[in-house]
Design a protein around this motif. Structure first.
Motif, PDB file in Angstrom:
ATOM      1  N   GLU A 210       5.887 -19.212 -15.852  1.00 45.04           N
ATOM      2  CA  GLU A 210       4.923 -20.351 -15.347  1.00 45.04           C
ATOM      3  C   GLU A 210       3.804 -19.479 -14.602  1.00 45.04           C
ATOM      4  OE1 GLU A 210       6.995 -22.804 -12.664  1.00 45.04           O
ATOM      5  OE2 GLU A 210       8.481 -23.512 -14.092  1.00 45.04           O
ATOM      6  N   PRO A 211       2.676 -20.055 -14.319  1.00 47.02           N
ATOM      7  CA  PRO A 211       1.575 -19.404 -13.615  1.00 47.02           C
ATOM      8  C   PRO A 211       1.998 -19.270 -12.161  1.00 47.02           C
ATOM      9  CG  PRO A 211       1.061 -21.750 -14.126  1.00 47.02           C
ATOM     10  CD  PRO A 211       2.262 -21.179 -15.029  1.00 47.02           C
ATOM     11  N   ALA A 212       1.305 -18.352 -11.525  1.00 45.82           N
ATOM     12  CA  ALA A 212       1.657 -18.098 -10.190  1.00 45.82           C
ATOM     13  C   ALA A 212       0.266 -18.104  -9.167  1.00 45.82           C
ATOM     14  CB  ALA A 212       2.434 -16.870 -10.022  1.00 45.82           C
ATOM     15  N   ALA A 213       0.431 -18.545  -7.905  1.00 46.54           N
ATOM     16  CA  ALA A 213      -0.740 -18.355  -7.256  1.00 46.54           C
ATOM     17  C   ALA A 213      -0.512 -17.059  -6.153  1.00 46.54           C
ATOM     18  CB  ALA A 213      -0.748 -19.600  -6.152  1.00 46.54           C
ATOM     19  N   THR A 214      -1.594 -16.492  -5.854  1.00 49.04           N
ATOM     20  CA  THR A 214      -1.523 -15.285  -4.788  1.00 49.04           C
ATOM     21  C   THR A 214      -2.294 -15.440  -3.875  1.00 49.04           C
ATOM     22  OG1 THR A 214      -3.120 -14.198  -5.913  1.00 49.04           O
ATOM     23  CG2 THR A 214      -0.832 -13.613  -7.096  1.00 49.04           C
ATOM     24  N   LEU A 215      -2.034 -14.793  -2.841  1.00 48.90           N
ATOM     25  CA  LEU A 215      -2.899 -14.747  -1.468  1.00 48.90           C
ATOM     26  C   LEU A 215      -4.251 -14.396  -1.661  1.00 48.90           C
ATOM     27  CD1 LEU A 215      -0.305 -13.696   1.384  1.00 48.90           C
ATOM     28  CD2 LEU A 215      -1.840 -15.739   1.061  1.00 48.90           C
ATOM     29  N   PRO A 216      -4.685 -13.291  -2.446  1.00 46.79           N
ATOM     30  CA  PRO A 216      -5.986 -12.835  -2.585  1.00 46.79           C
ATOM     31  C   PRO A 216      -6.830 -14.025  -3.445  1.00 46.79           C
ATOM     32  CG  PRO A 216      -4.465 -10.905  -3.212  1.00 46.79           C
ATOM     33  CD  PRO A 216      -3.559 -12.447  -2.896  1.00 46.79           C
TER      34      PRO A 216
ATOM     35  N   ALA B 222       1.320 -19.657  -2.549  1.00 48.65           N
ATOM     36  CA  ALA B 222       0.509 -18.296  -2.683  1.00 48.65           C
ATOM     37  C   ALA B 222       1.333 -17.055  -2.009  1.00 48.65           C
ATOM     38  CB  ALA B 222      -1.063 -18.421  -2.001  1.00 48.65           C
ATOM     39  N   ILE B 223       1.903 -17.371  -0.841  1.00 48.75           N
ATOM     40  CA  ILE B 223       2.689 -16.253  -0.120  1.00 48.75           C
ATOM     41  C   ILE B 223       3.945 -15.943  -1.030  1.00 48.75           C
ATOM     42  CG2 ILE B 223       4.196 -15.984   1.967  1.00 48.75           C
ATOM     43  CD1 ILE B 223       2.449 -17.810   3.543  1.00 48.75           C
ATOM     44  N   ILE B 224       4.559 -17.124  -1.634  1.00 53.19           N
ATOM     45  CA  ILE B 224       6.057 -16.760  -2.445  1.00 53.19           C
ATOM     46  C   ILE B 224       5.300 -16.288  -3.806  1.00 53.19           C
ATOM     47  CG2 ILE B 224       7.945 -17.775  -3.747  1.00 53.19           C
ATOM     48  CD1 ILE B 224       8.132 -17.882  -0.620  1.00 53.19           C
ATOM     49  N   GLY B 225       4.367 -16.368  -4.288  1.00 50.95           N
ATOM     50  CA  GLY B 225       3.618 -15.864  -5.682  1.00 50.95           C
ATOM     51  C   GLY B 225       3.375 -14.482  -5.384  1.00 50.95           C
ATOM     52  N   SER B 226       2.711 -14.362  -4.205  1.00 51.36           N
ATOM     53  CA  SER B 226       2.389 -12.760  -3.884  1.00 51.36           C
ATOM     54  C   SER B 226       3.596 -11.840  -3.850  1.00 51.36           C
ATOM     55  CB  SER B 226       1.388 -12.738  -2.665  1.00 51.36           C
ATOM     56  OG  SER B 226       0.319 -13.398  -2.937  1.00 51.36           O
ATOM     57  N   ILE B 227       4.659 -12.417  -3.113  1.00 50.86           N
ATOM     58  CA  ILE B 227       6.072 -11.675  -3.080  1.00 50.86           C
ATOM     59  C   ILE B 227       6.557 -11.389  -4.271  1.00 50.86           C
ATOM     60  CG2 ILE B 227       8.313 -11.797  -1.814  1.00 50.86           C
ATOM     61  CD1 ILE B 227       6.718 -13.074   0.652  1.00 50.86           C
ATOM     62  N   TYR B 228       6.606 -12.328  -5.129  1.00 48.97           N
ATOM     63  CA  TYR B 228       7.503 -12.469  -6.480  1.00 48.97           C
ATOM     64  C   TYR B 228       6.612 -11.028  -7.229  1.00 48.97           C
ATOM     65  CZ  TYR B 228       9.928 -16.491  -6.023  1.00 48.97           C
ATOM     66  OH  TYR B 228      11.082 -17.590  -5.779  1.00 48.97           O
ATOM     67  N   LEU B 229       5.323 -11.356  -7.095  1.00 47.42           N
ATOM     68  CA  LEU B 229       4.303 -10.547  -7.977  1.00 47.42           C
ATOM     69  C   LEU B 229       4.707  -9.045  -7.466  1.00 47.42           C
ATOM     70  CD1 LEU B 229       2.019  -9.935 -10.110  1.00 47.42           C
ATOM     71  CD2 LEU B 229       0.379 -10.475  -8.259  1.00 47.42           C
ATOM     72  N   ALA B 230       4.404  -8.683  -6.335  1.00 50.67           N
ATOM     73  CA  ALA B 230       4.209  -7.451  -5.918  1.00 50.67           C
ATOM     74  C   ALA B 230       5.791  -6.758  -5.958  1.00 50.67           C
ATOM     75  CB  ALA B 230       4.088  -7.315  -4.291  1.00 50.67           C
ATOM     76  N   PHE B 231       6.849  -7.508  -5.564  1.00 56.78           N
ATOM     77  CA  PHE B 231       8.227  -6.821  -5.754  1.00 56.78           C
ATOM     78  C   PHE B 231       8.628  -6.598  -7.213  1.00 56.78           C
ATOM     79  CE2 PHE B 231       9.186  -7.859  -1.372  1.00 56.78           C
ATOM     80  CZ  PHE B 231       9.995  -6.716  -1.153  1.00 56.78           C
ATOM     81  N   GLY B 232       8.298  -7.705  -8.160  1.00 58.81           N
ATOM     82  CA  GLY B 232       8.494  -7.391  -9.510  1.00 58.81           C
ATOM     83  C   GLY B 232       7.559  -6.169 -10.047  1.00 58.81           C
ATOM     84  N   ALA B 233       6.282  -6.122  -9.753  1.00 57.64           N
ATOM     85  CA  ALA B 233       5.575  -5.050 -10.277  1.00 57.64           C
ATOM     86  C   ALA B 233       5.832  -3.654  -9.826  1.00 57.64           C
ATOM     87  CB  ALA B 233       4.061  -5.164  -9.919  1.00 57.64           C
ATOM     88  N   SER B 234       6.502  -3.506  -8.581  1.00 61.78           N
ATOM     89  CA  SER B 234       6.779  -2.370  -7.775  1.00 61.78           C
ATOM     90  C   SER B 234       8.208  -1.921  -8.592  1.00 61.78           C
ATOM     91  CB  SER B 234       7.028  -2.556  -6.303  1.00 61.78           C
ATOM     92  OG  SER B 234       5.941  -2.998  -5.789  1.00 61.78           O
TER      93      SER B 234
END
Length: 283
Positions: free
Chosen positions: A229-235, A66-78
C-alpha cells in the motif's frame, strides 16, 4: 605584511570563533523559526488523528498517517541497510585487511554514492518499480531509502572499525582463527558503538528524506496495513501542506516540521547515549 606568531594565533582564533558562532546562530534561527510557527498549531488532535474530509482545506484531522508511515519507512529501510552493510564493512577489514589499495577504492566508491543527491535514488527506485510492475508503495520506498542510506551506514562502520587495533586482528590470526570468525567474533563486537551509531544516523536520514520517496511512496490519508500500500511520510506531508494557499494548512505544515524535528532530536540523543554505553566493550 608579516605577522608574528602571537598575532597569527589570535587572528586564527577570532576567525574560527566567528564562523562557529555564525553556524550556531543560523541553526538556532532555523529551529526557533520552526518552533515559533509550528508550536501554536500543534495540538493532540493533529498528532493522534488521520486526515478527515476537508483536512487540506483547513478542516479537522491530523498527521498520524504521516508519523506512522515515516516510522515504518525509516525502520524498514534501516533494517535492510544494516543487513547489507555489516558484511561489507567486515569484509573490508578481514579479507581485504592486507589490500589497502582495494579498501581505498571501495571507500572512494562509497563516498561517491554518499554524495549522489537523493532525487537520483528516487529516480532509481521509480525505474525499479516500473521494471517489476509495482505501483507506489511502502515497499518500493523502503528499498529506495535502504539504497540511499547504505553508503552512510557502511562508511560509519568502516570509520569505527579503523579504530580497532591491528594487533587484535594479528593476534587472532596467530591463534588460528579464520578471518570470518575474527570478523563476527571480535571485530563486530569492537565496532558495536559504530554499528549502533550508523543505524541511528541512517534512521534519522531515512525518516527525514523527501526526494527519494517522492516518486516511490505515493501518498495516502490512511495508515498502510501492508507493504504493497502507499504510505504518507512527514517530509511529504510538510511539502504538500506548505504549498497550500490556506493559512491554517500552512500552519499545520510547521506543526509537522516540529514533530519531525523532535523525532530526529530523540534519535540523535539516543545515538549518543547508546554509543557511550556500548563503548565500554571496546578493548
Amino acid at each position: 605584511m608579516k605577522l608574528n606568531k602571537y598575532t597569527e594565533e589570535k587572528l586564527a582564533r577570532l576567525v574560527l570563533a566567528f564562523f562557529t558562532f555564525l553556524v550556531v546562530v543560523v541553526l538556532a534561527s532555523i529551529l526557533v523559526g520552526i518552533f515559533m510557527k509550528g508550536l501554536p498549531a500543534l495540538t493532540w488532535d493533529i498528532i493522534s488523528q488521520v486526515p478527515k474530509g476537508g483536512y487540506y482545506f483547513g478542516k479537522e484531522g491530523g498527521i498520524l498517517n504521516a508519523i506512522i508511515g515515516s516510522i515504518y519507512l525509516a525502520f524498514g529501510a534501516s533494517l535492510i541497510a544494516i543487513v547489507l552493510s555489516v558484511p561489507v564493512a567486515l569484509f573490508m577489514h578481514t579479507y581485504l585487511f592486507s589490500f589497502p589499495a582495494w579498501q581505498r577504492r571501495i571507500r572512494l566508491s562509497l563516498d561517491v554514492l554518499w554524495g549522489i543527491p537523493p532525487i537520483v535514488y528516487g529516480a532509481f527506485g521509480f525505474n525499479l518499480m516500473l521494471m517489476f510492475g509495482w505501483s507506489s508503495s511502502l515497499l518500493a520506498a523502503i528499498i529506495t531509502v535502504a539504497f540511499l542510506i547504505c553508503p552512510v551506514m557502511i562508511r560509519t562502520m568502516d570509520e569505527s572499525l579503523q579504530q580497532v587495533s591491528h594487533s587484535l586482528f594479528e593476534s587472532a590470526i596467530s591463534l588460528g582463527f579464520f578471518k570470518g570468525e575474527i570478523g563476527y567474533k571480535f571485530l563486530l563486537r569492537q565496532s558495536l558503538p559504530g554499528v549502533a551509531t550508523a543505524f541511528l544516523l541512517a534512521l534519522g536520514k531515512g525518516i527525514g528524506d523527501t526526494a527519494s520517496v517522492l516518486f516511490t511512496a505515493g501518498y495516502t490519508d490512511y495508515i498502510p496495513e501492508s507493504l504493497s500500500e502507499p504510505a504518507a511520510t512527514l517530509p511529504l506531508a510538510i511539502f504538500f501542506q506548505l504549498s497550500s494557499p490556506i493559512p491554517e494548512v500552512k500552519a499545520r505544515a510547521y506543526a509537522a516540521a516540529v514533530v519531525l524535528t523532535i523525532i530526529i532530536l530523540i534519535i540523535s540523543l539516543s545515538s549518543r547515549l547508546i554509543t557511550r554505553k556500548l563503548s565500554k566493550n571496546i578493548i
